[in-house]
Scaffold this active site. Structure first.
Site, PDB file in Angstrom:
ATOM      1  N   ASP A 260       0.855  -1.178   0.000  1.00 49.05           N
ATOM      2  CA  ASP A 260       0.000   0.000   0.000  1.00 49.05           C
ATOM      3  C   ASP A 260       0.895   1.232   0.000  1.00 49.05           C
ATOM      4  O   ASP A 260       2.122   1.122  -0.110  1.00 49.05           O
ATOM      5  CB  ASP A 260      -0.946   0.005   1.202  1.00 49.05           C
ATOM      6  CG  ASP A 260      -2.302   0.610   0.859  1.00 49.05           C
ATOM      7  OD1 ASP A 260      -2.340   1.817   0.538  1.00 49.05           O
ATOM      8  OD2 ASP A 260      -3.308  -0.106   0.903  1.00 49.05           O
ATOM      9  N   HIS A 335      -3.025   3.148  -4.503  1.00 49.76           N
ATOM     10  CA  HIS A 335      -2.406   2.678  -3.258  1.00 49.76           C
ATOM     11  C   HIS A 335      -0.993   2.150  -3.521  1.00 49.76           C
ATOM     12  O   HIS A 335      -0.555   1.173  -2.926  1.00 49.76           O
ATOM     13  CB  HIS A 335      -3.266   1.580  -2.619  1.00 49.76           C
ATOM     14  CG  HIS A 335      -4.524   2.100  -1.994  1.00 49.76           C
ATOM     15  ND1 HIS A 335      -4.551   2.712  -0.760  1.00 49.76           N
ATOM     16  CD2 HIS A 335      -5.804   2.110  -2.446  1.00 49.76           C
ATOM     17  CE1 HIS A 335      -5.796   3.074  -0.468  1.00 49.76           C
ATOM     18  NE2 HIS A 335      -6.578   2.718  -1.481  1.00 49.76           N
ATOM     19  N   GLU A 399      -9.916   2.707  -5.066  1.00 48.76           N
ATOM     20  CA  GLU A 399      -9.621   4.095  -4.679  1.00 48.76           C
ATOM     21  C   GLU A 399      -8.468   4.709  -5.480  1.00 48.76           C
ATOM     22  O   GLU A 399      -7.589   5.379  -4.933  1.00 48.76           O
ATOM     23  CB  GLU A 399      -9.321   4.155  -3.174  1.00 48.76           C
ATOM     24  CG  GLU A 399     -10.499   3.738  -2.314  1.00 48.76           C
ATOM     25  CD  GLU A 399     -10.204   3.838  -0.831  1.00 48.76           C
ATOM     26  OE1 GLU A 399     -11.122   4.182  -0.069  1.00 48.76           O
ATOM     27  OE2 GLU A 399      -9.051   3.549  -0.433  1.00 48.76           O
ATOM     28  N   TRP A 465     -16.799  -4.247  -1.599  1.00 47.02           N
ATOM     29  CA  TRP A 465     -16.565  -3.639  -0.282  1.00 47.02           C
ATOM     30  C   TRP A 465     -17.386  -2.383  -0.058  1.00 47.02           C
ATOM     31  O   TRP A 465     -17.715  -2.058   1.084  1.00 47.02           O
ATOM     32  CB  TRP A 465     -15.079  -3.333  -0.095  1.00 47.02           C
ATOM     33  CG  TRP A 465     -14.569  -2.129  -0.826  1.00 47.02           C
ATOM     34  CD1 TRP A 465     -14.139  -2.074  -2.107  1.00 47.02           C
ATOM     35  CD2 TRP A 465     -14.433  -0.796  -0.303  1.00 47.02           C
ATOM     36  NE1 TRP A 465     -13.736  -0.801  -2.433  1.00 47.02           N
ATOM     37  CE2 TRP A 465     -13.912   0.017  -1.343  1.00 47.02           C
ATOM     38  CE3 TRP A 465     -14.709  -0.211   0.937  1.00 47.02           C
ATOM     39  CZ2 TRP A 465     -13.648   1.372  -1.176  1.00 47.02           C
ATOM     40  CZ3 TRP A 465     -14.456   1.147   1.091  1.00 47.02           C
ATOM     41  CH2 TRP A 465     -13.925   1.917   0.056  1.00 47.02           C
ATOM     42  N   TYR A 490     -16.224  -4.791   8.037  1.00 47.72           N
ATOM     43  CA  TYR A 490     -14.975  -4.058   8.214  1.00 47.72           C
ATOM     44  C   TYR A 490     -14.724  -3.863   9.707  1.00 47.72           C
ATOM     45  O   TYR A 490     -15.371  -3.058  10.355  1.00 47.72           O
ATOM     46  CB  TYR A 490     -15.034  -2.711   7.481  1.00 47.72           C
ATOM     47  CG  TYR A 490     -14.489  -2.764   6.079  1.00 47.72           C
ATOM     48  CD1 TYR A 490     -14.634  -3.901   5.294  1.00 47.72           C
ATOM     49  CD2 TYR A 490     -13.810  -1.677   5.530  1.00 47.72           C
ATOM     50  CE1 TYR A 490     -14.131  -3.953   4.011  1.00 47.72           C
ATOM     51  CE2 TYR A 490     -13.306  -1.717   4.240  1.00 47.72           C
ATOM     52  CZ  TYR A 490     -13.473  -2.860   3.484  1.00 47.72           C
ATOM     53  OH  TYR A 490     -12.965  -2.912   2.210  1.00 47.72           O
ATOM     54  N   PHE A 491     -13.726  -4.559  10.225  1.00 43.52           N
ATOM     55  CA  PHE A 491     -13.519  -4.594  11.668  1.00 43.52           C
ATOM     56  C   PHE A 491     -12.584  -3.508  12.175  1.00 43.52           C
ATOM     57  O   PHE A 491     -12.223  -3.498  13.351  1.00 43.52           O
ATOM     58  CB  PHE A 491     -12.994  -5.975  12.078  1.00 43.52           C
ATOM     59  CG  PHE A 491     -13.993  -7.074  11.858  1.00 43.52           C
ATOM     60  CD1 PHE A 491     -15.324  -6.796  11.607  1.00 43.52           C
ATOM     61  CD2 PHE A 491     -13.599  -8.392  11.889  1.00 43.52           C
ATOM     62  CE1 PHE A 491     -16.254  -7.795  11.399  1.00 43.52           C
ATOM     63  CE2 PHE A 491     -14.519  -9.415  11.690  1.00 43.52           C
ATOM     64  CZ  PHE A 491     -15.849  -9.115  11.439  1.00 43.52           C
ATOM     65  N   THR A 540      -5.485  -1.578   9.074  1.00 41.89           N
ATOM     66  CA  THR A 540      -4.726  -1.327  10.303  1.00 41.89           C
ATOM     67  C   THR A 540      -4.182   0.087  10.434  1.00 41.89           C
ATOM     68  O   THR A 540      -3.185   0.314  11.121  1.00 41.89           O
ATOM     69  CB  THR A 540      -3.565  -2.334  10.425  1.00 41.89           C
ATOM     70  OG1 THR A 540      -2.690  -2.185   9.304  1.00 41.89           O
ATOM     71  CG2 THR A 540      -4.086  -3.753  10.487  1.00 41.89           C
ATOM     72  N   GLU A 541      -4.828   1.054   9.795  1.00 45.14           N
ATOM     73  CA  GLU A 541      -4.377   2.430   9.987  1.00 45.14           C
ATOM     74  C   GLU A 541      -4.276   2.787  11.468  1.00 45.14           C
ATOM     75  O   GLU A 541      -3.351   3.462  11.905  1.00 45.14           O
ATOM     76  CB  GLU A 541      -5.332   3.406   9.291  1.00 45.14           C
ATOM     77  CG  GLU A 541      -5.275   3.365   7.785  1.00 45.14           C
ATOM     78  CD  GLU A 541      -6.345   2.467   7.190  1.00 45.14           C
ATOM     79  OE1 GLU A 541      -6.801   1.538   7.892  1.00 45.14           O
ATOM     80  OE2 GLU A 541      -6.729   2.701   6.026  1.00 45.14           O
TER      81      GLU A 541
END
Length: 827
Positions: A260, A335, A399, A465, A490-491, A540-541
């Protein structure tokens, strides 16, 4: 062997004679026992009377060993399952009576199959059974006090299906394939007592497992979960533990997001700069992800990491030992800033760029107009295919910021050469060429639903998504689909009241995950077989390590497993009960999890009469919520919440917690501060005289909005215009000050206004500008800006607040967005 005289002191608390007889017969049916005045004596199988305090034993060492084993060394720990609860819910469950006793005499036997042998040794390691007690079966019938694993397709055709038959004498796990045996073991694991810790020796331990017969197989063939290791690098051991969690709840696809903007994690032999440069970024730990400044001149990248090919092969092998495939993702054409930072000639940027530190970055695409880009992708896909045997490769495609494509000469040339009309068609051209590259390696392409833009590649599989629309469209077009909607799977989103949760954005509660069904009514019946299954994702941002990842996964992943595996899932209340029991098992195994479902949510509303009403609830639907309004900690003796109630017209702090029996559930006491001021309960009119006019009490309920827009307390206009609010007041009250809060969250295109203008109307109609306040936006970070006007005015019937919207100031955010306002306080 010679006779010897041994004297042992015991008391009369040894087991009953019936128990001794039963246990002795397991070892040797020749021995007989009697109870004689508080003691027993064995001599060549004969009983003699003895004193209450001494036992005289004459006989062989074998006789001595028998008595010492059965009397003196009782098991130190006895575990017994209290309830039967399993996640995901099996297809058929027939409960019996009694228990199977697992102890240090239990053996594990397996049928004549290498798969059964492998699973038997895995089960032995899990239960702490000595390797010598894991043996091939010597007959068709199960041995007493044994666990049998066998490969058999009798009555079961699904390779992932199994039967689990537990009686008082034995346990039999049967399946047509080793995969089914593995899943049967996972179910057996959930039938163990919840405080029984697996993977430890069962010496001196007795574990009682309920009698039950289970027949089970999955609803969907694709049950996936993604871990983003680009935004934060997770060491290989952490990845393996993540895989353990997935396997435990019968997921069979581990999706690893390897690349990414913030890091490239795959060691490439042909492109070494991808790890020399692309795997590292400047450390901005401690700063919110979307507020991080780019790398500055002279700063050295030190944060990151990457996996060697051997490490990735080891991860693949480990996953396969858990009957799980690994889906690799190389995210292109967007990305891809880590690629462009490493090899600038592959991008569109006119100036060199660095690996992103976080946040949102432009110039993050590789250039679809350059032929060398396709050579690069060909090389990378070849390396990926060599490591990952799974038939699919994920290429991202989401995106993509195409702004540069509109002016880039290579892109424009390619558009003209290929007879394309717009940049969306250029993306479609790119994806179709990449699909051919993927296919050349014997693989199939998967992409996020943006790959639909401009036309879908012929055999591409869509991972939907952005809700389910992309999946519906793709399935109806005849393409395979994997449903992974951010609305249900989306966790990385908030799982409770944002005020008490780790930093995140948006919201996904447990019930939303439970309601997930990959097969949508809008898909034509003859096309529904195109839905392969469902997929969860943990970006995981905001998640820097495994412990935090576990907190975000549990318990929501449990609900997802139920939605993807169970042919008929538990009803909502049954699942809540099962999750409650599963928490004890997670405690035993040292797995971090969120208790947000037990935390009290405080909802404040103003009714039509202008009274402040408060509602309290938990996601677990607790009926025992206790609260205080004097600021003290609630206890089991505090006021019981029964229904929405009116709160006093004063400033106070409400605290609340849910209780089970006399103990507090969850890990915190919820609290909310209620302010009292002159405008409480007054109706605020937002954007009067426009098509977006709305009236609300939310701006005058006395409760401040938090640092996230999803807390339900903010009022916004989603358009590009200025925000205007009018508020009627009691003219008999003198006004000393008017204050309000504005929210900024650049990641969601929510910005502070550049100026706030306060006008007053003493006749209630004609507004006169009173004061203006400019907002310094030199920095654009997430947070709340408080604006206060001192007035010292009388006879004011109405006020008007205008907030001027100019959008963002950072180059990549330079567009108008939304304005969010909350709690107009009048003192």
């Amino acid at each position: 062997m010679g006779q010897e005289k041994t004297e042992i002191k015991i008391n009369t608390k040894y087991p009953s004679i019936e128990d001794l007889q039963l246990r002795a017969k397991k070892r040797s049916p020749k021995f007989a026992f009697e109870y004689l005045d508080g003691g027993i004596i064995i001599k060549n199988n004969k009983i003699k009377k003895m004193s209450k305090t001494k036992v005289l034993i004459k006989g062989s060492v074998a006789v001595l060993f028998l008595l010492v084993t059965n009397c003196a060394k009782q098991p130190k720990n006895v575990y017994k399952a209290e309830v039967i609860s399993m996640i995901p819910k099996p297809t058929q469950v027939q409960k019996g009576t009694g228990v199977f006793t697992l102890d240090d005499t239990t053996i594990i036997v397996y049928s004549d199959s290498s798969e059964a042998k492998e699973k038997a040794h895995q089960l032995g390691a899990l239960l702490g059974v000595e390797p010598s007690k894991v043996q091939p079966s010597k007959s068709q019938e199960a041995s007493s006090n044994s666990i049998t694993l066998k490969i058999s397709d009798e009555g079961m055709k699904d390779k992932e299906g199994y039967t689990l038959d537990i009686s008082e004498e034995h346990i039999i796990i049967s399946a047509p394939h080793g995969t089914g045996l593995f899943y049967g073991i996972q179910t057996l694991r959930q039938l163990l007592p919840k405080t029984y810790k697996t993977s430890v020796s069962i010496a001196n331990t007795v574990c009682k497992i309920p009698v039950v017969k289970i027949t089970d197989s999955p609803k969907f063939a694709w049950r996936g979960m993604m871990l983003d290791v680009s935004r934060h690098f997770f060491p290989a051991d952490s990845v393996k533990r993540f895989i353990d969690h997935l396997a435990r709840y019968k997921f069979n696809i581990f999706h690893i997001h390897l690349t990414d903007d913030q890091g490239w994690r795959f060691d490439s032999e042909k492109y070494p700069k991808l790890t020399e440069i692309g795997a590292w970024r400047v450390d901005r730990s401690g700063k919110r992800w979307f507020d991080r400044e780019p790398q500055q001149l002279g700063e050295k990248p030190t944060y990151g990491g990457f996996y060697t090919k051997e490490e990735l092969k080891d991860i693949v092998a480990y996953a396969r030992s858990k009957h799980m495939e690994v889906l690799p993702e190389i995210d292109v054409p967007g990305h891809s800033r880590a690629i462009v930072a490493s090899y600038p000639e592959l991008g569109c940027a006119t100036m060199p760029v660095n690996v992103a530190t976080g946040g949102i970055d432009s110039n993050n695409t590789i250039n679809p107009g350059k032929e060398e880009v396709y050579g690069f992708i060909d090389d990378i896909i070849e390396e990926v295919a060599e490591i990952f045997p799974f038939p699919y490769i994920h290429i991202g495609g989401d995106e993509t910021i195409k702004t540069n494509w509109s002016t880039d000469p290579f892109c424009q040339k390619k558009i003209k050469e290929e007879g394309l009309h717009e940049v969306d068609e250029l993306q479609s051209y790119f994806i179709k060429r990449v699909e051919k590259i993927v296919n050349s390696q014997g693989k199939k392409l998967i992409g996020w639903d943006e790959i639909l833009e401009g036309g879908l590649a012929p055999d591409a599989t869509v991972m939907s998504w952005r809700g389910v629309k992309g999946g519906i469209k793709s399935a109806n077009m005849g393409h395979d689909v994997i449903m992974a909607p951010n609305s249900h799977a989306y966790f990385n989103l908030f799982q409770g009241d944002p005020k008490f949760e780790p930093d995140a954005h948006s919201k996904l509660w447990l019930k939303d995950v439970y309601d997930f069904n990959p097969v949508i009514d809008e898909i034509a019946p003859e096309k529904r077989h195109r839905v392969l299954g469902g997929h969860g994702a943990l970006w995981t941002e905001f998640v820097p390590n495994l412990g935090h990842a576990e907190y975000m996964l549990f318990p929501r992943m449990l609900a997802l497993s139920e939605s993807l595996w169970s042919l008929k899932k538990s009803n909502w209340h049954e699942l809540l009960t099962n999750i409650h029991h599963e928490f004890r098992r997670l405690d035993t195994d040292g797995i971090n999890y969120s208790k947000s479902i037990y935390h009290v949510n405080i909802v404040s509303e103003v009714n039509a009469a202008g009274n402040r009403m408060v509602e309290l609830f938990t996601q677990s639907e607790s009926k025992n919520i206790r609260y205080t309004i004097d600021g003290s900690e609630p206890t089991i003796h505090s006021t019981l919440y029964k229904d929405a109630f009116e709160v006093p017209k004063k400033s106070f702090v409400l605290r609340a917690a849910a209780f089970k029996d006399d103990r507090m559930q969850g890990s915190l006491v919820a609290d909310e501060t209620f302010d009292d001021h002159l405008a409480i309960g007054n109706v605020a009119v937002v954007n009067p005289g426009t098509s977006e006019t709305k009236s609300t009490y939310k701006l005058t309920d006395g409760v401040q909005g938090s640092k996230t827009y999803v807390d339900g307390r903010w009022v916004s206009i989603p358009s590009k215009q200025d925000l205007v609010v009018e508020l009627l007041l009691d003219p008999s009250k003198k006004i000393n000050a008017v204050s309000m809060n504005f929210l900024q969250d650049p990641a969601e295109y929510i910005f502070w206004p550049v100026e706030v203008i306060l006008s007053i109307a003493k006749d209630g109609k004609k507004f006169v500008t009173h004061k203006k306040s400019k907002i310094d936006r030199e920095h654009q970070y997430t947070g709340i800006k408080k604006v206060r006007f001192n007035l010292n005015e009388k006879d004011v019937k109405a006020i008007k607040i205008r907030a001027v919207n100019k959008g963002g100031i950072r180059a990549e955010l330079k567009r108008q967005g939304s304005l969010f306002i909350d709690e107009i306080k009048v003192d």
